[in-house]
Scaffold this motif. Structure first.
Motif, mmCIF file in Angstrom:
data_model
loop_
_atom_site.group_PDB
_atom_site.id
_atom_site.type_symbol
_atom_site.label_atom_id
_atom_site.label_comp_id
_atom_site.label_asym_id
_atom_site.label_seq_id
_atom_site.Cartn_x
_atom_site.Cartn_y
_atom_site.Cartn_z
ATOM 1 N N LEU A 111 0.825 -1.205 0.000
ATOM 2 C CA LEU A 111 0.000 0.000 0.000
ATOM 3 C C LEU A 111 0.864 1.262 0.000
ATOM 4 C CD1 LEU A 111 -2.833 -0.883 2.556
ATOM 5 C CD2 LEU A 111 -3.073 -0.636 0.082
ATOM 6 N N ALA A 112 1.870 1.274 0.877
ATOM 7 C CA ALA A 112 2.735 2.454 0.993
ATOM 8 C C ALA A 112 3.573 2.666 -0.255
ATOM 9 C CB ALA A 112 3.630 2.319 2.218
ATOM 10 N N GLU A 113 4.107 1.579 -0.809
ATOM 11 C CA GLU A 113 4.993 1.697 -1.967
ATOM 12 C C GLU A 113 4.244 2.114 -3.223
ATOM 13 O OE1 GLU A 113 6.728 -2.148 -1.970
ATOM 14 O OE2 GLU A 113 8.202 -1.689 -0.389
ATOM 15 N N ARG A 114 2.973 1.777 -3.324
ATOM 16 C CA ARG A 114 2.188 2.175 -4.498
ATOM 17 C C ARG A 114 1.704 3.619 -4.419
ATOM 18 N NH1 ARG A 114 0.198 -3.117 -3.788
ATOM 19 N NH2 ARG A 114 -1.654 -2.337 -2.678
ATOM 20 N N ASP A 115 1.756 4.208 -3.244
ATOM 21 C CA ASP A 115 1.318 5.601 -3.077
ATOM 22 C C ASP A 115 2.463 6.537 -3.454
ATOM 23 O OD1 ASP A 115 0.522 8.171 -2.015
ATOM 24 O OD2 ASP A 115 -0.945 7.114 -0.789
ATOM 25 N N VAL A 116 2.238 7.358 -4.474
ATOM 26 C CA VAL A 116 3.307 8.231 -4.984
ATOM 27 C C VAL A 116 3.705 9.303 -3.970
ATOM 28 C CG1 VAL A 116 2.675 7.867 -7.387
ATOM 29 C CG2 VAL A 116 1.596 9.732 -6.095
ATOM 30 N N ARG A 117 2.877 9.551 -2.976
ATOM 31 C CA ARG A 117 3.206 10.568 -1.975
ATOM 32 C C ARG A 117 4.185 10.063 -0.930
ATOM 33 N NH1 ARG A 117 -3.141 11.468 -1.237
ATOM 34 N NH2 ARG A 117 -2.845 9.208 -1.221
ATOM 35 N N LYS A 148 -2.155 10.431 4.765
ATOM 36 C CA LYS A 148 -2.642 9.799 5.991
ATOM 37 C C LYS A 148 -4.091 9.364 5.843
ATOM 38 C CE LYS A 148 -3.336 10.762 10.926
ATOM 39 N NZ LYS A 148 -3.158 11.771 12.010
ATOM 40 N N VAL A 149 -4.927 10.241 5.292
ATOM 41 C CA VAL A 149 -6.344 9.927 5.135
ATOM 42 C C VAL A 149 -6.532 8.749 4.184
ATOM 43 C CG1 VAL A 149 -8.533 10.797 4.237
ATOM 44 C CG2 VAL A 149 -7.111 12.250 5.697
ATOM 45 N N GLU A 150 -5.849 8.788 3.032
ATOM 46 C CA GLU A 150 -6.038 7.741 2.033
ATOM 47 C C GLU A 150 -5.487 6.399 2.489
ATOM 48 O OE1 GLU A 150 -7.730 7.787 -0.756
ATOM 49 O OE2 GLU A 150 -8.362 9.844 -0.329
ATOM 50 N N LEU A 151 -4.311 6.408 3.131
ATOM 51 C CA LEU A 151 -3.734 5.133 3.577
ATOM 52 C C LEU A 151 -4.538 4.548 4.741
ATOM 53 C CD1 LEU A 151 0.099 5.834 3.279
ATOM 54 C CD2 LEU A 151 -1.276 4.222 1.941
ATOM 55 N N ASN A 152 -5.034 5.386 5.621
ATOM 56 C CA ASN A 152 -5.913 4.883 6.690
ATOM 57 C C ASN A 152 -7.143 4.215 6.100
ATOM 58 O OD1 ASN A 152 -4.581 5.415 9.119
ATOM 59 N ND2 ASN A 152 -5.271 7.548 9.169
ATOM 60 N N LYS A 153 -7.697 4.827 5.063
ATOM 61 C CA LYS A 153 -8.882 4.262 4.407
ATOM 62 C C LYS A 153 -8.544 2.929 3.743
ATOM 63 C CE LYS A 153 -12.310 5.371 0.854
ATOM 64 N NZ LYS A 153 -12.736 6.399 -0.138
ATOM 65 N N SER A 154 -7.392 2.867 3.071
ATOM 66 C CA SER A 154 -7.001 1.632 2.382
ATOM 67 C C SER A 154 -6.766 0.507 3.376
ATOM 68 C CB SER A 154 -5.737 1.875 1.551
ATOM 69 O OG SER A 154 -5.966 2.847 0.557
ATOM 70 N N TYR A 207 5.887 5.329 7.526
ATOM 71 C CA TYR A 207 6.296 5.896 6.238
ATOM 72 C C TYR A 207 6.522 7.403 6.388
ATOM 73 C CZ TYR A 207 1.463 7.494 6.066
ATOM 74 O OH TYR A 207 0.272 8.099 6.368
ATOM 75 N N TRP A 208 7.167 8.003 5.386
ATOM 76 C CA TRP A 208 7.479 9.433 5.374
ATOM 77 C C TRP A 208 6.889 10.076 4.128
ATOM 78 C CZ3 TRP A 208 10.659 11.880 9.129
ATOM 79 C CH2 TRP A 208 11.223 11.012 10.063
ATOM 80 N N THR A 209 6.398 11.292 4.294
ATOM 81 C CA THR A 209 5.890 12.082 3.164
ATOM 82 C C THR A 209 6.406 13.512 3.291
ATOM 83 O OG1 THR A 209 3.879 12.841 4.279
ATOM 84 C CG2 THR A 209 3.764 10.712 3.136
ATOM 85 N N SER A 210 6.204 14.297 2.235
ATOM 86 C CA SER A 210 6.456 15.736 2.354
ATOM 87 C C SER A 210 5.370 16.349 3.240
ATOM 88 C CB SER A 210 6.450 16.392 0.975
ATOM 89 O OG SER A 210 5.163 16.305 0.400
ATOM 90 N N VAL A 211 5.654 17.516 3.774
ATOM 91 C CA VAL A 211 4.691 18.182 4.655
ATOM 92 C C VAL A 211 3.377 18.453 3.925
ATOM 93 C CG1 VAL A 211 4.245 20.309 5.934
ATOM 94 C CG2 VAL A 211 6.463 19.194 6.119
ATOM 95 N N SER A 212 3.473 18.847 2.665
ATOM 96 C CA SER A 212 2.261 19.190 1.915
ATOM 97 C C SER A 212 1.390 17.961 1.646
ATOM 98 C CB SER A 212 2.642 19.858 0.592
ATOM 99 O OG SER A 212 3.474 19.002 -0.177
ATOM 100 N N ASP A 213 2.001 16.768 1.576
ATOM 101 C CA ASP A 213 1.244 15.544 1.296
ATOM 102 C C ASP A 213 0.852 14.784 2.559
ATOM 103 O OD1 ASP A 213 1.341 15.918 -1.448
ATOM 104 O OD2 ASP A 213 3.236 14.839 -1.655
ATOM 105 N N PHE A 214 1.264 15.261 3.727
ATOM 106 C CA PHE A 214 1.092 14.473 4.952
ATOM 107 C C PHE A 214 -0.372 14.125 5.217
ATOM 108 C CE2 PHE A 214 0.203 14.323 9.525
ATOM 109 C CZ PHE A 214 1.016 13.272 9.902
ATOM 110 N N LEU A 215 -1.238 15.124 5.216
ATOM 111 C CA LEU A 215 -2.631 14.888 5.600
ATOM 112 C C LEU A 215 -3.348 14.016 4.578
ATOM 113 C CD1 LEU A 215 -4.908 15.401 7.573
ATOM 114 C CD2 LEU A 215 -5.435 17.513 6.345
ATOM 115 N N SER A 216 -3.196 14.325 3.282
ATOM 116 C CA SER A 216 -3.906 13.549 2.264
ATOM 117 C C SER A 216 -3.427 12.096 2.243
ATOM 118 C CB SER A 216 -3.699 14.191 0.890
ATOM 119 O OG SER A 216 -2.318 14.225 0.542
#
Length: 266
Positions: A208-214, A250-256, A239-248
């Motif tokens: 899931l994490a590796e397929r997410d481009v963020r 988090k929401v999408e991966l929690n849902k997945s 996992y780590w994301t940029s600050v701008s992608d953090f919230l989106s």
């Protein structure tokens, strides 16, 4: 008693001479005072512009501090000019300076809290633990910084509420800056029965994490057993994301992850 015309004339002449001497003396004093004031205002303006321009050459020096220090320099020069003007009229400048010092001390004691905010504002602007546009948390205060002033800092809370925080409060407590480093880490933890396939669950979460481009490739995402109980275990996806992608992200991966759990439960 008869007035002697000769004595009266002599007295008038003496008075005229004294008045003329006073006029001449104070005329030079007034002229000197006017010249000092004119020159002082010109020099004060030049000093203000020189300091403002000079501080502008310092990389990253805050605009508010440039204005503050240049204005302080201007008022210091004008204060010296006023003392010199008073000296032109024979006033003891030492007494004037002592009086100014006493008044300054009294004002400082009366405005102690305000001066603390100014000092804290200067430190915040100089050391920059927070900048405009950054999301910070200081004690119970949290929000996006909108303005850093000499007295207080204006923030916008996550729910849009206006927050005005005294600078002394922000300076005397640890600052958590969620924006400064540019990246953020997030952990998603799920609880599963001990009988479940640990390797399979970890592989699924990593997929899931590796397929997410963020999600950043470095540091790479990981999945591990965070806690092992008698009948259940906690598996964490980190996992780590940029600050701008953090919230989106988090929401999408929690849902997945939730969808996977719901699917496996059926």
């Amino acid at each position: 008693m008869e007035l002697d015309p000769q004595n009266a004339l002599s007295a008038i002449q003496a008075g005229i001479r004294q008045a003329s001497a006073l006029i001449v003396t104070y005329s030079f004093s007034v002229l000197g005072a006017v010249l000092l004031l004119v020159i002082g205002f010109v020099v004060a303006g030049l000093v203000e512009r020189w300091i403002y321009a000079g501080l502008g050459q310092v990389s990253g020096f805050d605009l508010t501090l440039r204005r503050f220090f240049s204005k302080i320099a201007r008022y210091v020069v004008l204060g010296l000019v006023v003392v010199m003007v008073l000296g032109q009229f024979g006033i003891q400048t030492a007494s004037v300076i002592a009086a100014i010092g006493a008044v300054g001390l009294a004002i400082g004691l009366a405005l102690q809290g305000t001066l603390q905010n100014i000092a804290a504002g200067i430190m915040l602007l100089a050391l920059r633990p927070l900048r405009i546009g950054e999301y910070v948390e200081v004690g119970s205060i949290a929000g996006t910084v909108e303005e850093i002033g000499l007295f207080a800092t204006r923030l916008r809370a996550a729910d849009g509420i206006y927050v005005l925080a005294p600078n002394s409060t922000l300076w005397t407590q640890p600052v958590k800056n969620f924006t400064r480093n540019g990246v953020r880490r997030n952990d998603i933890t799920i609880t599963v029965p001990n009988a479940d396939n640990i390797d399979g669950i970890q592989k699924t979460l990593l997929g899931l994490a590796e397929r997410d481009v963020r999600v950043r490739k470095e540091p790479a995402p990981t999945a591990f057993v965070a806690e092992l109980g008698d009948s259940t275990m906690d598996i964490t996806l980190r996992y780590w994301t940029s600050v701008s992608d953090f919230l989106s992200a988090k929401v999408e991966l929690n849902k997945s992850v939730r969808n996977i759990l719901n699917g496996s439960a059926k």
